[in-house]
Design a protein around this motif. Structure first.
Motif, PDB file in Angstrom:
ATOM      1  N   ARG C 245       0.996  -1.323  -0.203  1.00 28.22           N
ATOM      2  CA  ARG C 245      -0.165   0.135   0.010  1.00 28.22           C
ATOM      3  C   ARG C 245       1.032   1.320  -0.151  1.00 28.22           C
ATOM      4  O   ARG C 245       0.661   2.156  -0.730  1.00 28.22           O
ATOM      5  CB  ARG C 245      -1.059  -0.134   1.227  1.00 28.22           C
ATOM      6  CG  ARG C 245      -1.974   1.085   1.401  1.00 28.22           C
ATOM      7  CD  ARG C 245      -2.593   1.151   2.554  1.00 28.22           C
ATOM      8  NE  ARG C 245      -3.774   0.076   2.556  1.00 28.22           N
ATOM      9  CZ  ARG C 245      -4.347  -0.329   3.653  1.00 28.22           C
ATOM     10  NH1 ARG C 245      -4.020   0.335   4.859  1.00 28.22           N
ATOM     11  NH2 ARG C 245      -5.250  -1.302   3.618  1.00 28.22           N
ATOM     12  N   THR C 246       1.977   1.256   0.903  1.00 29.82           N
ATOM     13  CA  THR C 246       2.791   2.420   0.694  1.00 29.82           C
ATOM     14  C   THR C 246       3.577   2.533  -0.557  1.00 29.82           C
ATOM     15  O   THR C 246       3.390   3.613  -1.003  1.00 29.82           O
ATOM     16  CB  THR C 246       4.140   2.090   1.959  1.00 29.82           C
ATOM     17  OG1 THR C 246       3.374   1.701   2.793  1.00 29.82           O
ATOM     18  CG2 THR C 246       4.831   3.241   1.944  1.00 29.82           C
ATOM     19  N   ARG C 248       2.144   1.924  -3.506  1.00 32.43           N
ATOM     20  CA  ARG C 248       1.383   2.494  -4.374  1.00 32.43           C
ATOM     21  C   ARG C 248       0.911   3.725  -4.011  1.00 32.43           C
ATOM     22  O   ARG C 248       0.741   4.679  -4.907  1.00 32.43           O
ATOM     23  CB  ARG C 248      -0.171   1.437  -4.157  1.00 32.43           C
ATOM     24  CG  ARG C 248      -0.160   0.291  -4.841  1.00 32.43           C
ATOM     25  CD  ARG C 248      -1.571  -0.291  -4.884  1.00 32.43           C
ATOM     26  NE  ARG C 248      -1.361  -1.787  -5.372  1.00 32.43           N
ATOM     27  CZ  ARG C 248      -1.827  -2.723  -4.847  1.00 32.43           C
ATOM     28  NH1 ARG C 248      -2.514  -2.598  -3.884  1.00 32.43           N
ATOM     29  NH2 ARG C 248      -1.661  -3.990  -5.528  1.00 32.43           N
ATOM     30  N   ALA C 249       0.964   4.186  -2.630  1.00 35.03           N
ATOM     31  CA  ALA C 249       0.746   5.518  -2.158  1.00 35.03           C
ATOM     32  C   ALA C 249       1.574   6.523  -2.836  1.00 35.03           C
ATOM     33  O   ALA C 249       1.263   7.709  -2.546  1.00 35.03           O
ATOM     34  CB  ALA C 249       0.582   5.391  -0.732  1.00 35.03           C
ATOM     35  N   LYS C 250       2.865   5.874  -2.943  1.00 34.94           N
ATOM     36  CA  LYS C 250       3.913   6.741  -3.599  1.00 34.94           C
ATOM     37  C   LYS C 250       3.958   7.188  -5.015  1.00 34.94           C
ATOM     38  O   LYS C 250       4.188   8.079  -5.690  1.00 34.94           O
ATOM     39  CB  LYS C 250       5.215   5.950  -3.684  1.00 34.94           C
ATOM     40  CG  LYS C 250       6.049   6.137  -2.311  1.00 34.94           C
ATOM     41  CD  LYS C 250       7.353   5.632  -2.399  1.00 34.94           C
ATOM     42  CE  LYS C 250       7.599   4.109  -1.778  1.00 34.94           C
ATOM     43  NZ  LYS C 250       8.746   3.632  -1.820  1.00 34.94           N
ATOM     44  N   GLY C 251       2.512   6.428  -5.726  1.00 35.66           N
ATOM     45  CA  GLY C 251       2.065   6.915  -7.133  1.00 35.66           C
ATOM     46  C   GLY C 251       2.897   5.864  -8.066  1.00 35.66           C
ATOM     47  O   GLY C 251       3.133   6.277  -9.143  1.00 35.66           O
ATOM     48  N   LEU C 252       3.576   4.627  -7.569  1.00 40.57           N
ATOM     49  CA  LEU C 252       4.153   3.912  -8.427  1.00 40.57           C
ATOM     50  C   LEU C 252       3.338   3.169  -9.431  1.00 40.57           C
ATOM     51  O   LEU C 252       2.011   2.862  -9.000  1.00 40.57           O
ATOM     52  CB  LEU C 252       4.951   2.721  -7.695  1.00 40.57           C
ATOM     53  CG  LEU C 252       6.134   3.386  -6.608  1.00 40.57           C
ATOM     54  CD1 LEU C 252       6.821   2.032  -6.022  1.00 40.57           C
ATOM     55  CD2 LEU C 252       7.050   4.199  -7.584  1.00 40.57           C
ATOM     56  N   ASP C 253       3.825   3.008 -10.445  1.00 40.78           N
ATOM     57  CA  ASP C 253       3.041   2.158 -11.550  1.00 40.78           C
ATOM     58  C   ASP C 253       2.757   0.780 -10.998  1.00 40.78           C
ATOM     59  O   ASP C 253       3.535   0.101 -10.120  1.00 40.78           O
ATOM     60  CB  ASP C 253       4.123   2.058 -12.816  1.00 40.78           C
ATOM     61  CG  ASP C 253       3.038   1.568 -13.937  1.00 40.78           C
ATOM     62  OD1 ASP C 253       2.625   2.450 -14.620  1.00 40.78           O
ATOM     63  OD2 ASP C 253       2.992   0.434 -14.149  1.00 40.78           O
TER      64      ASP C 253
END
Ligand code: ATP
Ligand code: ADP
Ligand code: SF4
Ligand code: SF4
Ligand code: MG
Ligand code: MG
Lengths: 390, 333, 345
Positions: C245-246, C248-253
């Protein structure tokens, strides 16, 4: 009013070995509890606070003898219970060293006169020693060990932190509560059911629910069941290890109130372990503050809050956020860094690496725990030098 | 610091997020609305399961497959985040809106160094090369108060203490200077002395970076410490919403009132704690009418049948209760 | 970590010693008569007089105390002599050396489909959880899991040999076997697929391969389904972790989230289980060797066991145990490479 001591801990030490290397040799020790002494009076609540890892749980587990103490004495109701759960040989050596040999030496030096300088169990055992001799005392101490163990287990009970993992999910509530009653033969047949109903009613669980499993209850209800289980044996001392930490805010006060009610009703003595100073303040009569395996301050509640002397106690009090936005701007004391490792605790005063008022001597000489006022103990070279006004 | 005449940077309007589980529909967030103004701190407080985390994950659109945002709008800088395509949303996550989580141990990937994990976001959103990103990571670690940042940058999460991990998380979240930081119980897993350090740091950084902060917690003390405005959640609803001094001084919802009077306090003498009876409701079966009614000391028949709406009980102070007037004159002890 | 590896290596001889002791002890429970039966032609055995039997027992040292016999055996092992194999009609050492390459080759090639397909499908299934592809893969796996390997082996033999004539049983075709045994053929590695290429004999390579595919399919059959299940559940667990989740929360693809952040973590438990499986491939070749009529170590050990050829049994046990212990060590090292928490303590 003369206070009766139900439990007395003297210089309790518990070290856990760390093994490493090719041959799993012991390369060090986690000094989880490193010389802690205190007394608990009948019917009171002694709060034990400190940050994570300072040794609170270890104190509790060692008191219960779920851990074997490394050294120290645990006295319950004027009997030394330290050796009750030791293997026979160790128990013998312990008794020999702690009493028989010591008393023999005392007797050689002072005869009956030694009685005057002894107190508590020492005095009691020395009298037996005088009357019945070395072997008489030995017999007194080692007779009926199984009974002694059983009565110890009855008298000292624990309530655990996690209401989810501390109840066996495959057992019905009735059996969870009744287990101890049956094991100690406190009731038979129908009587057991009656006892369980009473206990459950006492903690606010509908007795009709005794045939349910733990997962059918909420966290708060499970904690109530845990309390009923602990009380089933009519213990004198209950150790509550973070008993409300895992509960929701609105449930927490229910359980705190319940525990206070039960204390009154059953004349219980609590050792209330918590990292939350506000909770400890609410429930305790006296409070002991721990840091890195040591007791740094011990005082009656009111005294501790009005006149905290140890810098760590002061810092701990100031760190707790007050639920009142008007008190926001008070300057809090922010301790730097983390709690050091209990494997290599700092020399001298263990708090000196973080203490805002540390002086040179603090890193060299360990301050002893001394009674600076009646009932107020503190281990600091400069007690009261850190100030903070709430 | 009320922000009446400023434009909100984030507006959540009637957000409903449901989970479709095997046991039934969990209405985790059921009509939540609030706004967040630039530079302010909004505290969201509530017990576990009240929907705090789901609210924040809905804003980030990071729910798992079972979670569906049923309706509502989330307006960020004039755009509805719920209508953005996924690749646009990715440009916002970690860049414009960043998030930190409760357990710093499990929120960091155990097999990569913290430097690696911080650099990742910098390289992604700012197009920095590896060398530049590394420098920035070291600077950030220094800024959040981690000693020897040049060494720490190459360490793995398990080599840091809990407090340092949370600092590293904060460094990671701040790496792209977001305009909103959502912190979901950032200090719950930490010791109080470390909590004090982290709260202090967050306040300082918020000022320095000028970002808006959503602070989620179950601890009224933390709210009092850091929030400008507060939203109190219960069973998927915001039940009370207003300026922090107002809420603490004049709670106008029985739940807030009960909560405030049931906490043991360091600063005042209390005899017996007041307590809210009953248990936190089962999210699969919220009570009908007012969801708080089985535990409410002020409940009347109407509460069992009708669901109360949010009403403005005082200027900028909202409560979801029919009988909020009954709380007038009651003091939190 | 290094200390751990050293400790394990030091333990190796101890474990081997223990294992041989146990097997030796168990064999002795049979008594000298039964053990003697292994040395004598069964047709003449019943006709022998008691005196003759005693003489034979004396000859083979079966009347010596157990300790003495074990010491003799151990002494032999330390000097590279594992004793005489009755089943193989040659020294145990030679019998083992002759058969190990066949089994090794089989196990070696079976690893690729098992690990490759198992892990890959497991990852795909987890990433597409509850979608069509996930269901399809899982049904496939259930079928694989519930089909006994010998049934599958017979099925392969039936379809690909009896019916289609593509995959013959045995080690090699006769013509190829002759060439391989001739002095012109150099045995560089004793792994025939490699040696044939090194000798430039592509025809032999192809022939060998045709003999290998059936057994490989059969062995892999059970294991890839198993590995798939483990990979899938490990990956699902990781995908639910907060650090995902972290990420994804960074905006990673999402691709980066899966490939960088999830896969490596998911591999941690897979390494342990998968590694243990690969080791078991070595031991689990008996049925396949019997069905496909291959002269490998599994089959040799099986017949040694039925005929109480105890020198051979002890020799195989020694070999298998060494593989097991070393294999486990390799797994642990791999584990440490993937997981810094282990590496850095
Ligand atoms: N069984 C064990 N083996 C080795 N070390 C241990 C063991 N139990 C506890 N310790 C160590 O002893 C120290 C004290 O632990 P303890 O659990 O008593 O702390 P605590 O004060 O109860 O903390 P918390 O607030 O986190 O519960 C810690 O450093 C801990 O890691
Ligand atoms: N992934 C999920 N699947 C199903 N239910 C969920 C999920 N996440 C949260 N919930 C449910 O939604 C409700 C609100 O959860 P959450 O927002 O996490 O509460 P909190 O206020 O403690 O942060 C709870 O009842 C929880 O069980
Ligand atoms: S002894 Fe020194 S270091 Fe320790 S608490 Fe007192 S002043 Fe601080
Ligand atoms: S609406 Fe009724 S039940 Fe709900 S909080 Fe108000 S008084 Fe209580
Ligand atoms: Mg503990
Ligand atoms: Mg949450």
């Amino acid at each position: 009013m003369e206070k009766k001591t139900v439990l007395k801990v003297e210089n309790l030490v518990k070290h856990f070995p760390i093994r490493a290397g090719v041959f799993r040799r012991i390369v060090g020790w986690v000094k989880a509890v490193d010389g802690v002494s205190f007394e608990v009076y009948e019917g009171e609540t002694l709060g034990l606070v400190g940050e994570s890892g300072c040794g609170k749980t270890t104190v509790g587990m060692t008191l219960l003898r779920l851990y074997e103490p490394t050294s120290g004495r645990i006295i319950v109701e004027d009997e030394d219970t330290t050796y009750y759960f030791m293997p026979a040989l160790r128990a013998r050596n312990y008794i020999k060293k702690t009493y028989l040999d010591r008393f023999e030496k005392l007797y050689r030096e002072k005869k009956d006169g030694a009685l005057e300088e002894l107190d508590g169990v020492d005095k009691k055992y020395y009298e037996i020693f005088l009357k019945e001799g070395r072997s008489g005392l030995y017999r007194y101490l080692v007779s009926n060990i199984p009974d002694k163990r059983r009565s110890f287990r009855r008298n000292v009970q624990i309530i655990f932190q996690d209401p989810y993992s501390s109840l066996d999910p495959r057992m019905r509530v009735k059996n969870i509560v009744a287990e101890g009653i049956k094991a100690h033969g406190l009731a038979q047949g129908e009587e057991v059911i009656k006892r369980v109903s009473e206990l459950l009613t006492g903690v606010g669980i509908i007795p009709e629910h005794m045939y349910r499993f733990p997962h059918e209850f909420s966290g708060g209800q499970r904690q109530r069941i845990g309390i009923a289980r602990a009380l089933a044996l009519q213990p004198k001392v209950v150790i509550a290890d973070e008993a409300v930490a895992a509960l929701d805010v609105s449930i927490r006060s229910q359980i705190i109130n319940l525990m206070e009610e039960l204390q009154e009703r059953h004349k219980l003595t609590y050792i209330f372990i918590s990292h939350d100073l506000s909770v400890v303040k609410h429930v305790s009569d006296r409070i002991a503050v721990m840091y890195l395996g040591k007791m740094v301050e011990l005082a009656p509640k009111k005294e501790l809050f009005e006149n905290p002397l140890h810098p760590y106690t002061v810092a701990l009090m100031s760190a707790i956020p007050i639920p009142d936005p008007n008190k926001r701007n008070k300057k809090r004391i922010i301790l730097q860094g983390d709690v050091p490792s209990p494997i290599n605790p700092p020399k001298g005063c263990r708090f000196h690496t973080r203490c805002p008022v540390a002086k040179e001597i603090c890193s060299e000489k360990e301050p002893p725990l001394v009674e600076v006022k009646p009932g107020h103990f503190v281990a600091c070279h400069f007690p009261g030098s850190l100030k903070w006004n709430s | 610091m009320m922000s009446v005449n400023r434009e909100p940077i984030l507006q959540v309007k009637n957000l409903k997020t449901y989970f479709y589980t095997e046991d039934g529909v969990v209405r985790a967030v059921d009509g939540v609305s609030f706004e967040l103004y630039p530079g302010e701190t909004l505290g969201i407080v509530g017990e576990s399961g009240s929907g705090k985390s789901v609210t924040s994950l809905s804003i980030m659109r990071l729910l798992d497959e079972k979670g569906k945002i049923e309706s509502g709008e989330i307006i960020f800088k004039g755009r509805d985040l719920l209508k953005l395509p996924e690749h646009e949303m990715r440009k916002i996550r970690g860049n414009e809106i960043a998030m930190i989580f409760q357990e710093p141990m499990v929120a960091l990937n155990p097999v990569y160094t913290i430097g690696d994990q911080i650099m990742e976001a910098i390289m992604l959103h700012q197009g920095a090369d590896e060398k530049k990103a590394r420098e920035m990571a070291v600077d950030l670690l220094r800024r959040v108060g981690i000693p020897e940042p040049e060494k720490r940058v190459d360490q793995y999460p398990h080599q840091l203490s809990g407090g340092m991990r949370q600092r590293a998380m904060i460094a990671m979240a701040l790496s792209c200077r977001p305009s909103i930081l959502i912190a979901d119980e950032p200090t719950t897993a930490l010791d109080v002395t470390i909590q004090a350090q982290i709260l202090d740091l967050m306040k300082e950084l918020q000022e320095e970076y000028g970002m808006a902060l959503i602070m989620i917690t179950h601890d009224m003390g933390v709210i009092a410490e850091i929030a400008d405005r507060v939203a109190v959640m219960y069973a998927g609803h915001i039940v009370e919403y207003g300026e922090v001094h107002e809420i603490f001084k004049r709670p106008r919802h029985p739940y807030t009132y009960g909560l405030l009077s049931s906490i043991p306090r360091l600063d005042v003498e209390q005899e017996k704690l007041k307590s809210i009876p009953g248990t936190v409701p089962d999210p699969l079966n919220f009570p009908t009418g007012c969801r708080f009614h089985p535990r409410c000391e002020f409940a009347e028949d109407r509460c069992r049948e009708e669901e109360p709406e949010m009403v403005e009980v005082l200027p900028d102070h909202y409560s979801r209760c029919f009988f909020w007037k009954k709380l007038e004159g009651l003091e939190v002890k | 970590m290094t200390a751990y590896i050293i400790r394990r290596l030091l333990l190796l001889p101890l474990i081997l010693f223990g294992i041989t002791l146990i097997i030796f002890g168990m064999m002795q429970l049979l008594g000298p008569d039964k053990l003697l039966a292994a040395y004598v032609d069964p047709n003449t055995f019943n006709k022998l007089s008691n005196e003759e039997l005693e003489a034979l027992k004396e000859k083979y040292g079966l009347n010596d105390p157990m300790v003495v016999r074990y010491a003799k055996w151990l002494n032999g092992v330390l000097h590279g002599d594992l004793g005489w194999s009755v089943v193989g009609k040659m020294p145990v050492k030679d019998a083992l050396l002759q058969r190990i390459p066949y089994t090794a080759e089989l196990a070696l090639y079976a690893v690729f489909p098992v690990v490759g397909i198992g892990i890959w499908l497991g990852m795909v299934a987890a990433v597409h959880r509850d979608k069509f592809i996930d269901h399809a893969i899982r049904i496939f796996a259930v079928v694989g899991w519930s089909f006994p390997d010998f049934v599958f082996g017979l099925f392969v033999l039936m379809v690909f040999y009896s019916w289609l004539g593509w995959l013959p049983p045995g080690n090699l075709s006769l013509w190829a076997d002759e060439i391989v045994r001739s002095p012109q053929f150099h045995h560089y590695t004793h792994i025939l697929t490699i040696d044939s290429l090194l000798n430039g004999r592509f025809d032999i390579f192809w022939d060998d391969l045709r003999h290998l595919i059936g057994p490989i399919m059969t062995i892999s059959w059970l294991w890839w389904a198993y590995l798939l299940r483990i990979t899938r559940s490990s990956m699902l667990e990781v995908l639910n972790k907060e650090y995902i989740r972290t990420a994804r929360a960074k905006g990673l693809d999402e691709r980066v989230v899966i490939n960088k952040h999830a896969k490596r973590n998911a591999m941690i438990p897979v390494t342990t289980v998968g590694g243990a499986m690969v080791i078991n491939l070595f031991a689990g070749t008996v049925i396949v060797e019997v069905i496909f009529n291959r002269t490998g170590l599994g089959r040799f050990t099986a017949s040694a066991a039925t005929q109480l050829d105890y020198a051979a049994i002890m020799g195989s046990a020694l070999f298998y145990s060494t593989i097991l212990v070393l294999g486990n060590l390799i797994i642990d090292v791999l584990y440490a490479v993937i997981d810094p928490r282990i590496r850095l303590g």
